[in-house]
Design a protein around this motif. Structure first.
Motif, PDB file in Angstrom:
ATOM      1  N   ARG A   4       0.834  -1.213   0.000  1.00 37.42           N
ATOM      2  CA  ARG A   4       0.000   0.000   0.000  1.00 37.42           C
ATOM      3  C   ARG A   4       0.863   1.254   0.000  1.00 37.42           C
ATOM      4  O   ARG A   4       0.624   2.188  -0.764  1.00 37.42           O
ATOM      5  N   GLY A 107      -6.804   1.779 -10.084  1.00 39.05           N
ATOM      6  CA  GLY A 107      -7.330   0.414  -9.939  1.00 39.05           C
ATOM      7  C   GLY A 107      -6.576  -0.370  -8.887  1.00 39.05           C
ATOM      8  O   GLY A 107      -7.177  -1.098  -8.080  1.00 39.05           O
ATOM      9  N   LEU A 108      -5.279  -0.219  -8.855  1.00 42.33           N
ATOM     10  CA  LEU A 108      -4.459  -0.899  -7.848  1.00 42.33           C
ATOM     11  C   LEU A 108      -4.776  -0.381  -6.450  1.00 42.33           C
ATOM     12  O   LEU A 108      -4.896  -1.160  -5.500  1.00 42.33           O
ATOM     13  N   GLN A 109      -4.936   0.918  -6.326  1.00 47.44           N
ATOM     14  CA  GLN A 109      -5.289   1.489  -5.024  1.00 47.44           C
ATOM     15  C   GLN A 109      -6.664   0.999  -4.567  1.00 47.44           C
ATOM     16  O   GLN A 109      -6.863   0.691  -3.392  1.00 47.44           O
ATOM     17  N   TRP A 110      -7.595   0.938  -5.504  1.00 47.95           N
ATOM     18  CA  TRP A 110      -8.932   0.449  -5.150  1.00 47.95           C
ATOM     19  C   TRP A 110      -8.862  -1.005  -4.713  1.00 47.95           C
ATOM     20  O   TRP A 110      -9.492  -1.402  -3.725  1.00 47.95           O
ATOM     21  N   TYR A 111      -8.082  -1.812  -5.429  1.00 46.95           N
ATOM     22  CA  TYR A 111      -7.915  -3.224  -5.073  1.00 46.95           C
ATOM     23  C   TYR A 111      -7.283  -3.327  -3.678  1.00 46.95           C
ATOM     24  O   TYR A 111      -7.760  -4.107  -2.838  1.00 46.95           O
ATOM     25  N   LEU A 112      -6.213  -2.591  -3.434  1.00 46.91           N
ATOM     26  CA  LEU A 112      -5.561  -2.649  -2.123  1.00 46.91           C
ATOM     27  C   LEU A 112      -6.482  -2.162  -1.009  1.00 46.91           C
ATOM     28  O   LEU A 112      -6.403  -2.645   0.117  1.00 46.91           O
ATOM     29  N   ARG A 113      -7.341  -1.227  -1.331  1.00 48.08           N
ATOM     30  CA  ARG A 113      -8.333  -0.758  -0.353  1.00 48.08           C
ATOM     31  C   ARG A 113      -9.248  -1.906   0.066  1.00 48.08           C
ATOM     32  O   ARG A 113      -9.567  -2.065   1.221  1.00 48.08           O
ATOM     33  N   ARG A 114      -9.631  -2.697  -0.916  1.00 53.36           N
ATOM     34  CA  ARG A 114     -10.560  -3.797  -0.655  1.00 53.36           C
ATOM     35  C   ARG A 114      -9.896  -4.933   0.129  1.00 53.36           C
ATOM     36  O   ARG A 114     -10.537  -5.550   0.960  1.00 53.36           O
ATOM     37  N   VAL A 115      -8.642  -5.224  -0.157  1.00 49.88           N
ATOM     38  CA  VAL A 115      -7.986  -6.363   0.498  1.00 49.88           C
ATOM     39  C   VAL A 115      -7.283  -5.974   1.795  1.00 49.88           C
ATOM     40  O   VAL A 115      -6.880  -6.849   2.536  1.00 49.88           O
TER      41      VAL A 115
END
Length: 117
Positions: A4, A107-115
């Motif tokens: 992150r 998109g990567l930030q959104w994915y990392l937010r979710r996980v």
């Protein structure tokens, strides 16, 4: 460095480098905006984006990652809005590359937010 923080720091440095390039190379910026009138605004927005992303990297909570993804989405939308106005192929290429990089980072930030939550 955790993923992150790494992603947010890379994005912050990318915005800072883009802001420096816009400031230091007015001739290159004219490939995107021949009038150059938007240059100070774009520089300010890039530097503000860099500061927001750097702050998010210090405390990369899911909220900070979501905010950072929203900043990247705003840049993608801005690129899409100015794309039809590009007079040259080089300007179009710069705008498309910027949109692609911002979309990937968002998109990567959104994915990392979710996980990471």
């Amino acid at each position: 460095m955790e993923p992150r923080r790494l992603v947010l720091n890379l994005d912050s440095l990318g915005c800072l480098a883009a802001g420096a390039a816009v400031t230091a190379a007015p001739a290159a910026y004219r490939l995107v905006d021949p009038s150059g009138r938007s240059r100070p605004w774009v520089t300010g927005a890039l530097l503000a984006s860099s500061a927001l992303l750097a702050a998010a990297a210090r405390n990369p909570t899911p909220t900070a990652l979501g905010r950072s993804a929203a900043v990247n989405s705003a840049w993608v939308l801005t690129c899409l809005a100015v794309l039809p106005r590009q007079p040259r192929g080089v300007g179009r290429s710069l705008v498309v590359a910027t949109a692609g990089l911002d979309a990937a980072m968002g998109g990567l930030q959104w994915y990392l937010r979710r996980v990471s939550g």
